[in-house]
Design an enzyme around this catalytic site. Structure first.
Site, PDB file in Angstrom:
ATOM      1  N   TRP A 162      41.204  42.119  47.775  1.00  0.00           N
ATOM      2  CA  TRP A 162      40.252  42.297  46.667  1.00  0.00           C
ATOM      3  C   TRP A 162      40.914  41.911  45.336  1.00  0.00           C
ATOM      4  O   TRP A 162      40.273  41.377  44.440  1.00  0.00           O
ATOM      5  CB  TRP A 162      39.794  43.762  46.616  1.00  0.00           C
ATOM      6  CG  TRP A 162      38.913  44.094  45.451  1.00  0.00           C
ATOM      7  CD1 TRP A 162      37.548  43.982  45.373  1.00  0.00           C
ATOM      8  CD2 TRP A 162      39.329  44.598  44.161  1.00  0.00           C
ATOM      9  NE1 TRP A 162      37.096  44.378  44.139  1.00  0.00           N
ATOM     10  CE2 TRP A 162      38.171  44.760  43.372  1.00  0.00           C
ATOM     11  CE3 TRP A 162      40.566  44.925  43.607  1.00  0.00           C
ATOM     12  CZ2 TRP A 162      38.208  45.235  42.061  1.00  0.00           C
ATOM     13  CZ3 TRP A 162      40.595  45.391  42.306  1.00  0.00           C
ATOM     14  CH2 TRP A 162      39.437  45.549  41.552  1.00  0.00           C
ATOM     15  N   HIS A 163      42.224  42.186  45.242  1.00  0.00           N
ATOM     16  CA  HIS A 163      42.910  41.921  43.974  1.00  0.00           C
ATOM     17  C   HIS A 163      43.062  40.432  43.692  1.00  0.00           C
ATOM     18  O   HIS A 163      43.116  40.021  42.543  1.00  0.00           O
ATOM     19  CB  HIS A 163      44.298  42.576  43.969  1.00  0.00           C
ATOM     20  CG  HIS A 163      44.235  44.047  43.759  1.00  0.00           C
ATOM     21  ND1 HIS A 163      43.990  44.927  44.794  1.00  0.00           N
ATOM     22  CD2 HIS A 163      44.346  44.810  42.648  1.00  0.00           C
ATOM     23  CE1 HIS A 163      43.973  46.159  44.318  1.00  0.00           C
ATOM     24  NE2 HIS A 163      44.180  46.119  43.021  1.00  0.00           N
ATOM     25  N   GLY A 164      43.165  39.634  44.720  1.00  0.00           N
ATOM     26  CA  GLY A 164      43.333  38.219  44.454  1.00  0.00           C
ATOM     27  C   GLY A 164      43.462  37.426  45.731  1.00  0.00           C
ATOM     28  O   GLY A 164      43.809  37.967  46.785  1.00  0.00           O
ATOM     29  N   PHE A 174      41.268  39.830  38.266  1.00  0.00           N
ATOM     30  CA  PHE A 174      40.781  40.264  39.564  1.00  0.00           C
ATOM     31  C   PHE A 174      39.266  40.387  39.548  1.00  0.00           C
ATOM     32  O   PHE A 174      38.648  40.736  40.484  1.00  0.00           O
ATOM     33  CB  PHE A 174      41.407  41.599  39.970  1.00  0.00           C
ATOM     34  CG  PHE A 174      42.917  41.571  39.900  1.00  0.00           C
ATOM     35  CD1 PHE A 174      43.609  40.428  40.290  1.00  0.00           C
ATOM     36  CD2 PHE A 174      43.646  42.637  39.437  1.00  0.00           C
ATOM     37  CE1 PHE A 174      44.989  40.375  40.206  1.00  0.00           C
ATOM     38  CE2 PHE A 174      45.029  42.601  39.361  1.00  0.00           C
ATOM     39  CZ  PHE A 174      45.698  41.474  39.741  1.00  0.00           C
TER      40      PHE A 174
END
Lengths: 474, 344
Positions: A325-327, A474
């Site tokens: 989800w962060h990247g 993000f």
């Protein structure tokens, strides 16, 4: 628009003025705040407001469709529509390049040379945050936990409310929409408290994250820098300080801004570096994301209801997806995987007789667990911050004492960063079971005023390079 | 502990009075800091970067040909021109300082030449080594930043920053809190006034009274000698060919009604001897000056300019900046590059 900018200050003054001084009525105030939020978002890249609108409109109709559907199949169809649109947009803009890059690598590994056109897509700011926010609304309606909103304007306002739009906290509709039912008006003291939180958050971002920690992190994590043992550790601890002050600073500003308009947002951080264990860490770090992952991913996967192996699988899957989800990079997958591994290891340890030892209740035992937790969190941060996996491995080697000969020492500013990190961790340990605002509420007034004045002076005397909030990416 | 979403509320308390007191205290401290820094000879100074350059670059378009005067070059011209004085002396003339310290202006000049909307006057300060292929692209990053365009919000933001930093000493990047603390810790004293002041319009002044000019001269010559030994000058023929291509680009500005002066800043005898050793004027500059169809002037040939002292060999002191600016303005008038003030 960045919270740490003069343009935002002017924007805020104008919006606060319009909210409190114009005779708009409650509905008019909400519409004005929604339009202002669109302007806030459009200041970065106007066309991407369309994506925000698409996500808003699709989930509005999907939730109504779900609530009005007579058959489970129709409900599922509406759910698929919202999942398809929201995750499709997220996938295209955030993960398209990553998927393509890996497809090319896999094709090359089997001898197929495929050269796709360059993937030149800009990641719309905050898409991960507002997508999770709108999705949670539709999922809650699907699971019967809430009724669809009565007012489209209230719903659009919930999605777009500018304090939390681009980097959270990820707010649930069930918590925010009821706040839209009755007029909100902060009195003088509430408004001042909100502004005080804004000052505290900006101090964290501008002075601590950007002024104190970022120069050291940027030096140590620069591509050409070969870090020695000390430099690698101090750079990584500085990054732990930077990312906390940056992101918690943003969340604090967001909560303060919401209070200025009479709304409340969830607390997103609770002294995470004072955590005793990894499950404790995730109760304290980015709380709105960890609760989202728990409620909409971990529990639907089966949570801890099945066998130990199934629970561990669910934990790993949740953390791997949380990392992603962060990247869109393998570094974030590894970061999520490491945290998943830590949680699994902790769970196994808790199941042994070792966990019952009295030692862990003693101060020394708790200190040992705290240091161990922080060290492991820092090791995982290396993957979060480094450019790629080889870069991460070089830094980890240096941290393990296996730096190549001639590894550079920490830059001069590291002394300040080390002092800052020590102060930060000590303050988190001391305030472990409370929150800064709760401490302030009890502290002698003159101390609060003096520390606020000092923060304002420090903010004003920290002109530097423009640094966006880390979580904007993000 | 349950994984609950606890909301942030405002506790009861006299927060309005407290915040007012804190803001008043902070304001008093900042006023004190401002007065203190000024008493210690510090001046407001702005952070110079591609964003600031882009703000000024966007101002080069006038309503009529030659009503904008643009300076390109490196620190030599950036430190030598008092833009405010020029604006006073030539009402209606827009003056923009686009020189960048330590970077060859070739890329910025080619960009202006290719810009069909630009029809102003360019003073292109050129040092012989600016035309070397290893240096010629040094301002390309600035050009690219400008060409990429910035969102309106970022442009407004930078403009506000420039105005504040240009007016308030405590907002100067040289006096950032960590630097002040570091100076106190290392030297037990507050930072000394910074030698170079950057004004909101990117013009700069060098206060040599706060610097070791002789040391800087030695250092710069040693560094340049080392650079030239490592990367020797091009042949005179190659150099002149490149210079003439640059001049041809300048003709495009002239064709649109603008004007170009390729200008070499005067330096002192030591520095001139040093440059002569690597780039003999007769072989490099003179041939180019003779062949160019845009005006080319070596400041050393203009008596009133050559007389202005350069404490470190090649840069003019802040105290001589106004005098040099006036003398250069007279030269521009004499050469017909600028209209006389008030059309006289």
């Amino acid at each position: 628009m960045l919270f740490n900018s003069f343009t935002f200050l002017m924007f805020l003054a104008a919006v606060l003025g319009a909210y409190y001084l114009l005779p708009l009525g409650w509905r008019g105030q909400k519409v004005m705040l929604t339009l202002a939020s669109f302007l806030f978002y459009a200041a970065w890249n106007p066309p991407f407001v369309l994506l925000l609108w698409i996500s808003t409109v699709v989930d509005w109709y999907a939730a109504r469709g779900i609530a009005g559907a007579a058959k489970p199949a129709s409900k599922r169809l509406w759910l698929l529509v919202t999942l398809g649109v929201n995750l499709g947009l997220l996938g295209f803009f955030k993960y398209g390049g990553f998927l393509l890059e890996n497809f090319v690598a896999v094709a090359a590994s089997v001898g197929v040379a495929y050269a796709p056109p360059a993937w030149d897509i800009i990641l719309p700011i905050g898409i991960s945050f507002y997508t999770f926010q709108t999705l949670s609304y539709t999922l809650d309606v699907y699971r019967g936990r809430m009724q669809p909103a009565d007012s489209f304007f209230d719903y659009a306002f919930f999605v777009a409310f500018f304090p939390q739009l681009v980097a959270g906290p990820i707010v649930r509709a069930a918590e925010f929409l009821p706040q839209c039912l009755t007029p909100k008006r902060a009195d003088g003291d509430q408004l001042a408290w909100g502004l005080m939180l804004v000052v505290v958050g900006l101090f964290g971002k501008i002075v601590m994250a950007d002024g104190l920690f970022a120069p050291v992190v940027e030096a140590v994590y620069a591509p050409g820098f070969t870090a020695g043992f000390g430099a690698a550790w101090i750079g990584t601890i500085a990054f732990a300080g930077q990312i906390f002050c940056d992101f918690a600073g943003y969340s604090t500003v967001a909560c303060g801004l919401a209070l200025c308009f009479g709304f409340t947002l969830p607390r997103n951080f609770r002294h995470p570096y004072a955590a005793l264990g990894f499950s404790d860490f995730w109760r304290r770090w980015h709380i709105s994301l960890s609760t989202w992952l728990r409620d909409y991913l971990y529990i639907p996967l089966g949570g801890s209801r099945g066998s130990a192996a199934a629970t561990e699988r669910n934990l790993m899957l949740t953390m791997l997806l949380g990392g992603l989800w962060h990247g869109a990079s393998w570094n974030f997958v590894v970061w999520g995987g490491l945290h998943g591994g830590f949680l699994v290891a902790e769970r196994r340890l808790r199941a042994t007789r070792l966990a019952d030892a009295a030692l862990w209740q003693a101060a020394a035992g708790r200190a040992f667990i705290g240091v161990l937790t922080f060290t492991a969190v820092c090791i995982a941060w290396v993957f979060f911050r480094a450019d790629d996996l080889p870069h991460s491995m070089r830094l980890l080697s240096a941290m393990a004492g296996a730096a190549p000969a001639g590894g550079a020492e920490a830059p001069d500013a590291a002394v300040w960063a080390a002092l800052g990190a020590t102060g930060l961790i000590a303050s988190q340990v001391l305030m472990r079971d409370t929150a800064l605002d709760q401490v302030w509420a009890r502290a002698p007034r003159r101390w609060v005023a003096a520390s606020l004045a000092a923060m304002l002076v420090a903010i004003a005397t920290m002109p530097g390079e423009d640094r966006a909030f880390i979580y904007f990416q993000f | 502990m349950p994984l609950a979403m606890q909301h942030v509320h405002a506790p009861a308390g006299p927060w309005r009075e407290l915040l007012t007191a804190a803001a008043a205290g902070a304001l008093l401290l900042l006023i004190g800091a401002e007065s203190g820094w000024r008493a210690l000879d510090h001046e407001p100074s702005m952070r110079d970067d591609p964003a600031a350059w882009s703000v000024r670059r966007a101002q080069v378009y006038g309503a009529a040909p030659r009503d904008r005067l643009v300076f390109l070059g490196s620190s030599r011209i950036q430190l030598a021109i008092d833009t405010g004085l020029l604006r006073q002396a030539f009402p209606g003339l827009g003056v923009e300082q686009l020189a960048v310290e330590g970077r060859s202006p070739v890329a910025a000049f080619l960009d202006l030449a290719a810009d069909a909307r630009f029809d102003g006057v360019v003073v292109l300060e050129l040092q012989p080594d600016d035309l070397e292929p290893t240096r010629a692209g040094q301002q390309q990053g600035y050009v690219d930043f400008f060409r990429a365009g910035q969102p309106l919000e970022r442009r407004i933001e930078r403009r506000i920053e420039m105005e504040l930093q240009g007016r308030l000493v405590f907002a100067s990047p040289e006096l950032r809190l960590p630097r002040v603390l570091e100076s106190l810790l290392r030297h037990g004293a507050l930072p000394l006034p910074y030698q170079v002041t950057t004004y909101p319009d990117r013009s700069r002044a060098d206060r040599f009274e706060f610097a070791d000019a002789a040391g800087q001269r030695r250092k710069r010559m040693a560094r340049d000698a080392e650079d030239y030994a490592k990367d020797p000058p091009s042949s005179a023929a190659d150099w002149q060919a490149r210079a003439l291509r640059l001049a041809q680009a300048g003709e495009r500005i002239a064709a649109r009604g603008g004007a170009v002066l390729v200008f070499r800043m005067p330096v002192d005898d030591d520095r001139a001897a040093f440059e002569e050793r690597w780039y003999p004027r007769a072989q490099y500059w003179s041939g180019f000056a003779a062949a160019s169809r845009v005006k080319v002037i070596d400041g050393r040939d203009v008596v009133e300019l050559a007389g202005v002292p350069t404490p470190d060999g090649s840069h003019i002191d802040a105290r001589d900046r106004q005098e040099f600016t006036l003398r250069l303005a007279r030269l521009l008038l004499r050469e017909g590059l600028l209209p006389a003030p008030g059309g006289a």
